[in-house]
Write an enzyme that holds these catalytic residues in place. Structure first.
Site, PDB file in Angstrom:
ATOM      1  N   ASP A   1      12.141  -8.826  84.738  1.00 31.59           N
ATOM      2  CA  ASP A   1      12.918  -8.201  83.673  1.00 31.59           C
ATOM      3  C   ASP A   1      13.489  -9.336  82.821  1.00 31.59           C
ATOM      4  O   ASP A   1      12.789  -9.899  81.988  1.00 31.59           O
ATOM      5  CB  ASP A   1      14.006  -7.339  84.324  1.00 31.59           C
ATOM      6  CG  ASP A   1      14.706  -6.397  83.368  1.00 31.59           C
ATOM      7  OD1 ASP A   1      14.757  -6.687  82.162  1.00 31.59           O
ATOM      8  OD2 ASP A   1      15.237  -5.379  83.833  1.00 31.59           O
TER       9      ASP A   1
ATOM     10  N   PHE B  45      13.930   2.351  82.751  1.00 28.40           N
ATOM     11  CA  PHE B  45      14.424   2.104  84.101  1.00 28.40           C
ATOM     12  C   PHE B  45      13.527   2.839  85.080  1.00 28.40           C
ATOM     13  O   PHE B  45      13.452   4.064  85.069  1.00 28.40           O
ATOM     14  CB  PHE B  45      15.883   2.532  84.269  1.00 28.40           C
ATOM     15  CG  PHE B  45      16.455   2.031  85.563  1.00 28.40           C
ATOM     16  CD1 PHE B  45      16.850   0.710  85.698  1.00 28.40           C
ATOM     17  CD2 PHE B  45      16.540   2.864  86.662  1.00 28.40           C
ATOM     18  CE1 PHE B  45      17.338   0.228  86.902  1.00 28.40           C
ATOM     19  CE2 PHE B  45      17.032   2.403  87.870  1.00 28.40           C
ATOM     20  CZ  PHE B  45      17.433   1.078  87.988  1.00 28.40           C
TER      21      PHE B  45
ATOM     22  N   GLU C 125       7.475 -10.703  93.581  1.00 25.74           N
ATOM     23  CA  GLU C 125       8.613  -9.973  93.025  1.00 25.74           C
ATOM     24  C   GLU C 125       8.168  -8.573  92.604  1.00 25.74           C
ATOM     25  O   GLU C 125       7.009  -8.365  92.252  1.00 25.74           O
ATOM     26  CB  GLU C 125       9.161 -10.751  91.815  1.00 25.74           C
ATOM     27  CG  GLU C 125      10.331 -10.123  91.115  1.00 25.74           C
ATOM     28  CD  GLU C 125      11.604 -10.063  91.926  1.00 25.74           C
ATOM     29  OE1 GLU C 125      11.612  -9.381  92.964  1.00 25.74           O
ATOM     30  OE2 GLU C 125      12.599 -10.667  91.506  1.00 25.74           O
ATOM     31  N   ASP C 126       9.110  -7.643  92.628  1.00 25.48           N
ATOM     32  CA  ASP C 126       8.782  -6.288  92.208  1.00 25.48           C
ATOM     33  C   ASP C 126       8.701  -6.158  90.693  1.00 25.48           C
ATOM     34  O   ASP C 126       7.800  -5.529  90.166  1.00 25.48           O
ATOM     35  CB  ASP C 126       9.766  -5.264  92.791  1.00 25.48           C
ATOM     36  CG  ASP C 126      11.221  -5.552  92.489  1.00 25.48           C
ATOM     37  OD1 ASP C 126      11.539  -6.605  91.887  1.00 25.48           O
ATOM     38  OD2 ASP C 126      12.077  -4.733  92.871  1.00 25.48           O
TER      39      ASP C 126
ATOM     40  N   ARG D 240      13.126   4.127  96.783  1.00 35.02           N
ATOM     41  CA  ARG D 240      12.185   3.066  97.186  1.00 35.02           C
ATOM     42  C   ARG D 240      10.932   3.633  97.855  1.00 35.02           C
ATOM     43  O   ARG D 240       9.861   3.045  97.763  1.00 35.02           O
ATOM     44  CB  ARG D 240      12.846   2.091  98.150  1.00 35.02           C
ATOM     45  CG  ARG D 240      13.926   1.225  97.546  1.00 35.02           C
ATOM     46  CD  ARG D 240      14.361   0.161  98.555  1.00 35.02           C
ATOM     47  NE  ARG D 240      15.604  -0.466  98.188  1.00 35.02           N
ATOM     48  CZ  ARG D 240      15.728  -1.483  97.329  1.00 35.02           C
ATOM     49  NH1 ARG D 240      14.663  -1.963  96.742  1.00 35.02           N
ATOM     50  NH2 ARG D 240      16.906  -2.003  97.072  1.00 35.02           N
TER      51      ARG D 240
END
Length: 178
Positions: free
Chosen positions: A102, A151, A98-99, A164
């Site tokens: 959160d 963010f 996963e990136d 990206r």
């Protein structure tokens, strides 16, 4: 793109060094397991590609798409999944890549999903972790970087499908999404 970045949080060289380090750990931990590494699309694809090249033992790969953000900056809490895997996971070791962790909702959803499909184990490898945003009890098994509650974009992470392709990870200026 850079004019919309408030601050570079992690530079490209630091990212690559950490990915190599995690890849070496995974190579050792999975040397006798023939794992399936599963990329959670889209944000993880760049990290995933770099990571699996650093794993020096046999590994199968597959992809699954999930979203809980849409075009926003905060998770909706509802995980949407598109499609399914092309590999049977029953009795297999799964490495979810996963990136960013959160809220934890997406990874909790997938961990339970693969256990229900009969995976022998499900481990999580994440590029970024924001523990102060967690709403479910979940911890990654492998984490490259813990970051503050900002963010971020770059190295696969986006805002409205943009940023990206940045090689580093930066904090997006609020004026871009407010």
């Amino acid at each position: 793109m850079k004019e919309n970045i408030k601050e570079i949080l992690i530079d490209a060289e630091t990212i690559q060094a950490k990915v190599a380090e995690i890849g070496a750990r995974l190579s050792e931990d999975y040397k006798d397991k023939n794992p399936i590494a599963i990329c959670i699309l889209k944000g993880s694809v760049i990290f995933f590609a770099d990571l699996i090249r650093e794993i020096k033992v046999p590994v199968e790969i597959d992809f699954i798409k999930a979203s809980s953000y849409g075009r926003g900056t905060e998770s909706s809490g509802k995980v949407e999944m598109a499609g399914d895997l092309s590999i049977d996971v029953a009795g297999r070791s799964i490495l979810l890549v996963e990136d960013i962790v959160d809220s934890g909702n997406t990874l909790k959803f997938f961990t339970e999903f693969f256990k229900e499909k009969g995976a022998s184990e499900v481990k999580i490898c994440t590029l970024l972790d924001k523990p102060e945003r967690r709403v479910v009890d979940l911890e990654a098994d492998y984490t490259c970087f813990e970051i503050p509650d900002e963010f971020v974009v770059g190295y696969g992470l986006d805002y409205a499908q943009q940023y990206r392709n940045m090689p580093e990870i930066g904090i997006l200026k609020e004026s871009c999404y407010m």
